[in-house]
Scaffold this motif. Structure first.
Motif, PDB file in Angstrom:
ATOM      1  N   TYR A 281      49.165  34.262  33.744  1.00 15.26           N
ATOM      2  CA  TYR A 281      50.577  33.125  32.736  1.00 15.26           C
ATOM      3  C   TYR A 281      50.419  31.725  34.017  1.00 15.26           C
ATOM      4  N   PRO A 282      50.005  30.303  33.320  1.00 10.33           N
ATOM      5  CA  PRO A 282      49.709  29.488  34.747  1.00 10.33           C
ATOM      6  C   PRO A 282      51.268  28.828  35.242  1.00 10.33           C
ATOM      7  N   GLY A 283      50.839  28.861  36.112  1.00  2.95           N
ATOM      8  CA  GLY A 283      52.069  28.486  37.284  1.00  2.95           C
ATOM      9  C   GLY A 283      53.267  29.483  37.703  1.00  2.95           C
ATOM     10  N   MET A 284      52.788  30.814  36.894  1.00  4.53           N
ATOM     11  CA  MET A 284      53.539  32.126  38.231  1.00  4.53           C
ATOM     12  C   MET A 284      52.626  32.462  38.567  1.00  4.53           C
TER      13      MET A 284
ATOM     14  N   LYS B 278      52.204  31.796  41.709  1.00  2.25           N
ATOM     15  CA  LYS B 278      53.930  31.692  42.200  1.00  2.25           C
ATOM     16  C   LYS B 278      53.672  33.314  43.328  1.00  2.25           C
TER      17      LYS B 278
END
Lengths: 156, 85
Positions: free
Chosen positions: A53-56, A59
């Motif tokens: 999940y790019p981004g998550m 993070k």
């Protein structure tokens, strides 16, 4: 960047050397490499595809690294996780922790892997002789992560 | 209100889409409400999001619970338990 998501392979030796640099305060470097096996749950695995999940993902991993640094006295951390198509013997993940002493470096490295396995949004799909299947999450991974939970205050 | 929805891994395959921008009635205020709304589509949606199914939800890229609020402009992702490493 302490966290990298990439399709290409990594060179653990070069990454460790880069992390250490010329820091003469470092007395211990603990590392873990996860590797693609040719079998899982009794079935042969020809190759696997890793989705995320790019981004998550970034993070979640940065949060895990920050938590490791707050719990143990370690100086530097690197996490590399590959995505895309992988075949047996391919490297999947690298975690490197550098600190003054081995105890904290070992513990932080194991903590990061246990949390990565249960909190970072990656999913594996295996290609087997009987078709493709999504890998199911393992209870033993949840149990491994729970070891690091702070003890709950017992209600009297 | 508009919500950005994302689906991953086995769940993405089951519902047949990677995501969508959905106009949602303001009565939907939580993750649980959103899940119920999607299940009402029936068919694969009902099966994939059924209660009791191992499912994780993230709101704005943070792991969320059934009671987590959803607001206009939020990014909400549904996916199976993770299997990296």
């Amino acid at each position: 960047m302490p966290v990298r998501i990439q399709t290409q392979d990594f060179d653990a030796g070069a990454e460790i050397a880069a992390l250490r640099g010329s820091n003469s305060k470092i007395g211990a470097v603990a590392s873990f490499i996860g590797v693609c096996r040719d079998a899982n749950g009794g079935g042969a695995v020809a190759k696997m595809t890793l989705e995320h999940y790019p981004g998550m993902t970034e993070k979640a991993l940065e949060k895990i690294v920050a938590e490791a640094k707050s719990r143990w006295n370690v100086m530097d951390v690197l996490v590399i996780h590959r995505i895309g198509e992988l075949k047996p013997t391919d490297q999947i993940v690298l975690v490197v922790v550098a600190g003054a002493h081995r105890g904290e470096a070992f513990a932080a490295c194991e903590f990061i892997m246990d949390y990565l396995k249960t909190r970072a949004p990656f999913w594996k799909k295996e290609q087997t002789p009987s078709g493709a299947r999504w890998v199911e999450a393992r209870v033993s991974d949840d149990e491994a992560a729970q070891r690091w939970e702070p003890p709950k205050s017992s209600a009297a | 209100m508009k919500i950005k929805l994302l689906y991953f891994a086995g769940l993405r395959e089951e519902v047949g889409t990677r995501g969508e921008d959905l106009e949602v009635s303001p009565e939907v205020t939580t993750v649980a409400g959103l899940r119920a709304l999607l299940m009402n589509r029936g068919g694969a949606w009902q099966t994939a999001l059924a209660q009791g199914k191992a499912l994780r939800v993230a709101v704005n890229q943070e792991i969320a619970q059934a009671a987590t609020p959803v607001k206009p402009g939020d990014e909400v992702a549904f996916f199976p338990p993770v299997t990296g490493g």
